[in-house]
Motif scaffolding. Sequence first.
Motif, PDB file in Angstrom:
ATOM      1  N   ALA A 419       0.854  -1.193   0.000  1.00 29.22           N
ATOM      2  CA  ALA A 419       0.000   0.000   0.000  1.00 29.22           C
ATOM      3  C   ALA A 419       0.895   1.251   0.000  1.00 29.22           C
ATOM      4  N   PRO A 420       0.464   2.362  -0.543  1.00 27.59           N
ATOM      5  CA  PRO A 420      -0.848   2.617  -1.138  1.00 27.59           C
ATOM      6  C   PRO A 420      -0.927   2.042  -2.555  1.00 27.59           C
ATOM      7  N   ARG A 421      -2.049   1.356  -2.861  1.00 24.41           N
ATOM      8  CA  ARG A 421      -2.225   0.766  -4.196  1.00 24.41           C
ATOM      9  C   ARG A 421      -2.883   1.806  -5.107  1.00 24.41           C
ATOM     10  N   TYR A 422      -2.108   2.857  -5.386  1.00 25.28           N
ATOM     11  CA  TYR A 422      -2.647   4.014  -6.089  1.00 25.28           C
ATOM     12  C   TYR A 422      -2.416   3.913  -7.596  1.00 25.28           C
ATOM     13  N   LYS A 717     -20.869  -1.903 -20.533  1.00 21.70           N
ATOM     14  CA  LYS A 717     -22.164  -1.405 -20.060  1.00 21.70           C
ATOM     15  C   LYS A 717     -23.075  -2.580 -19.667  1.00 21.70           C
ATOM     16  N   VAL A 718     -23.113  -3.588 -20.525  1.00 22.24           N
ATOM     17  CA  VAL A 718     -23.977  -4.750 -20.287  1.00 22.24           C
ATOM     18  C   VAL A 718     -23.584  -5.464 -18.996  1.00 22.24           C
ATOM     19  N   PHE A 719     -22.272  -5.663 -18.787  1.00 17.82           N
ATOM     20  CA  PHE A 719     -21.800  -6.441 -17.628  1.00 17.82           C
ATOM     21  C   PHE A 719     -21.421  -5.572 -16.428  1.00 17.82           C
ATOM     22  N   PHE A 720     -21.698  -4.248 -16.519  1.00 17.86           N
ATOM     23  CA  PHE A 720     -21.491  -3.312 -15.415  1.00 17.86           C
ATOM     24  C   PHE A 720     -20.044  -3.331 -14.900  1.00 17.86           C
ATOM     25  N   TYR A 721     -19.146  -2.958 -15.806  1.00 20.71           N
ATOM     26  CA  TYR A 721     -17.732  -2.813 -15.476  1.00 20.71           C
ATOM     27  C   TYR A 721     -17.300  -1.371 -15.762  1.00 20.71           C
ATOM     28  N   PRO A 722     -16.136  -0.947 -15.250  1.00 18.55           N
ATOM     29  CA  PRO A 722     -15.676   0.414 -15.539  1.00 18.55           C
ATOM     30  C   PRO A 722     -15.690   0.677 -17.045  1.00 18.55           C
ATOM     31  N   PRO A 723     -16.060   1.893 -17.477  1.00 25.22           N
ATOM     32  CA  PRO A 723     -16.201   3.125 -16.691  1.00 25.22           C
ATOM     33  C   PRO A 723     -17.577   3.323 -16.061  1.00 25.22           C
ATOM     34  N   LEU A 727     -14.701  -0.402  -8.967  1.00 26.47           N
ATOM     35  CA  LEU A 727     -14.383  -1.734  -8.423  1.00 26.47           C
ATOM     36  C   LEU A 727     -13.536  -1.638  -7.166  1.00 26.47           C
ATOM     37  N   ILE A 728     -13.868  -2.466  -6.187  1.00 22.16           N
ATOM     38  CA  ILE A 728     -12.993  -2.669  -5.023  1.00 22.16           C
ATOM     39  C   ILE A 728     -12.798  -4.171  -4.885  1.00 22.16           C
ATOM     40  N   MET A 729     -11.560  -4.615  -5.032  1.00 17.78           N
ATOM     41  CA  MET A 729     -11.243  -6.040  -4.874  1.00 17.78           C
ATOM     42  C   MET A 729     -10.714  -6.269  -3.468  1.00 17.78           C
ATOM     43  N   LEU A 730     -11.341  -7.195  -2.744  1.00 13.28           N
ATOM     44  CA  LEU A 730     -10.836  -7.577  -1.424  1.00 13.28           C
ATOM     45  C   LEU A 730     -10.144  -8.927  -1.558  1.00 13.28           C
ATOM     46  N   VAL A 818      -8.593  -0.651  -4.487  1.00 12.99           N
ATOM     47  CA  VAL A 818      -9.592   0.228  -5.116  1.00 12.99           C
ATOM     48  C   VAL A 818      -9.210   0.456  -6.576  1.00 12.99           C
ATOM     49  N   ASP A 819     -10.194   0.438  -7.460  1.00 10.21           N
ATOM     50  CA  ASP A 819      -9.959   0.553  -8.916  1.00 10.21           C
ATOM     51  C   ASP A 819      -8.977  -0.521  -9.371  1.00 10.21           C
TER      52      ASP A 819
END
Length: 821
Positions: A419-422, A717-723, A727-730, A818-819
């Motif tokens: 971190a930070p995972r910027y 758009k169909v699969f609701f991904y960026p943009p 997204l937050i990956m844990l 994040v992202d």
Amino acid sequence: MSTSVLFAEVIIPLALPKNYTWSVPESLRDQIKPGVRVEVVLGKNKKYAGVVKRLHTEKPEAFDAKDLLNILDAEPVIFQEQLKLWEWMARYYMCSEGEVMAAALPAHFKLSSETVLVFNEEFGDNFSTLDHDEYLVGEALLLKKELKIGEVQQLLDSHRVYPVIKRLIEKKVCTVWEALKETWSPKKEVFVLLNQKYDNEEELSALLNDDKKLQRAEKQLELLLSYLHLVKTEGEVTKPELLKKSGASDAQLKGLVDKNILWLEKRQVDRLQYLPRNIQIDFDLTPAQERAFDAITEQLVSKPVCLLHGVTASGKTQVYIKIIERYIRQGKQVLYLLPEIALTSQVIRRLQKHFGGYIGIYHSKFNQNERVEIWNKVKSGELKVVLGARSSLFLPFTDLGLIVVDEEHDTSYKQQDPAPRYHARDGAIYYASLFRANVLLGSATPSVESYFNAQSQKYGLAVLGERFGGVQLPAIDIIDTKRMFGADKNKIIITPPLKAAIDQSLEEGKQVILFQNRRGYSPYQVCQTCGWIPHCRYCDVTLTFHKNTHKLHCHYCGTVYPPVHACEACGSDKFAQRNFGTERIEEQLEEMFPKGRVARMDIDSVRGKTAHDSLIQQFEQGRLDILVGTQMVVKGLDFENVNLVGILDADSLLSFADFRVNERAFQLMEQVSGRAGRKDKQGKVYIQVSNTQHPVLYYVQQHDYGLFYNQEIEGRKVFFYPPFARLIMLTLKHKSKEVVEAAAQMMAFSLQGDYGKYLVGPAEPVVNRVRNQYLMELLVKLPKDGELIQRCKRTILEQIAILHNDKRFRNVVVIPDVDTM
């Protein structure tokens, strides 16, 4: 403020969720200010060098604030803008300000802690109960009162002093505390000067002919003549330089100093050499570049961020140079970000040609002393342009006017660990906003997110659609490898059409670049009898054979194993090498093209501060014919004499289980193909692939980013991904598979109530064990609603704290990304 107690909120380089507060003693009130480093104690006796974030009079309610011990700087090492950047980064990327501080400051600013033994006066001077070693240390402590660990080691003539120290503490002979010491010191150099009296030509001539002073001292006379020659050619002369050039000794120089002919003067000098400071723009923009320049200038008036979408070899760097010139002439500072250190050497030569000593470089290949010097020159405003990788975002600019993010699509801008995972591109946009500065993003293959922002008018957009000099974009041939196998039934490395093209290029005196996204010799070897494959003991991945070291390497944890000669499952000694890495390609090229000069560019072959630059310069100067490499050869390098590029295994780019797979494959193939035919005539690109019907190949063949983007954005758009989503990956880690699975289920259950419709998982990642830690992942896909995102981040951090309060899950590591990329 002077009548009440003053408190300091201090950032220390630890992963503490909140910054700790110390009180400021009356004696230090006049010296303390935000941005200076202070010496503090946390816990019993652990000392840290922290940075003051703010001063206030609000007494902490939950604890009694201790006094801070000392102020380490007369002036701040960082400014308010950096403190705001740290705070934003910690909040946005779900980490602590201490972790940001650890990443941001050069190591020498963080100071090192040194253990000091302090004599306990109450013990007295009766050492009869001590053994021989304890007695020696006790006696020294009685005399000196304090001893450093290094002094104890010298005293006992041993490095193994800790058992002795432990016994002395138990017997109450001494106590221990930590002293902080500054590890950076300015570089000093001894300069040689001529006595001013001999500035007069007559006096100097008389001296050179003076029998008493010099004629009988032949060596001293030679040394003086060498000095006079060096002064004339170099301007200033250092002692080591003079002794080296003249072949004289220290004693001969001392003789001239004793005679008061030469003087020695110690001065502080730069560790890095800088050119004279001047601006020299010796080129004009082409009409297409001029239009792009005007569009950028116009867009940056109303929008803080502009995207320059310029095809490969369109001369984006020249547009950057013209824009940078404008900001320098206004007295502003410019940060020029590049994704790879490999790129800095080529770009820095271009920028130095036009801006001389206004330019500085900052990246991880510099040692810590050099980094501190660059840091201070940026802070003083002496450096106007800094070229660097993502870490240069943390430099303390005073008057930032522009940040250029070149190759903005590149995944190297995203920090993975620790971190930070910027993301440096996004951090740059926030940092620039603090100065009301502009950001110019540039790429031939923009990220889908940036292009979406430009299309929706959040960013400005400038287009540079033609190559410099009117050269056509390269022609792309697809080579179907489905039915092509080598003699060992393995994938063929160089297909016959590609071999013929390389032969022709070499005959014409042209150069070739070959790209393969795997390093090493063979990505894995398999037992031909039972199919067993050697795996890493600590990670769930196959081992890569490196012929250079004759070892098997794990590319995840770095463990190296001896080569395997017998199958651990069936005992057979018949192994087949499967697939190929850059090392094996290099070997095959040397066999196939004995007259061709071949070099390899990957993380294994390019080490050390100047290794990248040296290899690039050799290729630029035509001393190499074929360059084979990983992504390092893709990113923005400009070689005039390259007319052929080969992508040796496109299937490996098209088959990742990732929503960005098409975007990354298109970017890599388009970028690597852009290295061909940059100067005089159209280049050729050969793509070796078995899945010839993949749609990305068509977009690359047409060099049509717009068509690729339109198809990709519909899928996102169909699969609701960026943009369209954030997204937050844990990622959860633990040495026990059962424990990490249970922790992941508990985490998912705790988030289910408020965020159930946004959750994906938990699930095992493709590589589910790294460094003996089992992994589980939980993905949160949130709509672009700032309030909802902040609330979800707070909930996640609360749930991590609750998870760690459960005894079973205390040692489960939870990493929020994040992202995520």
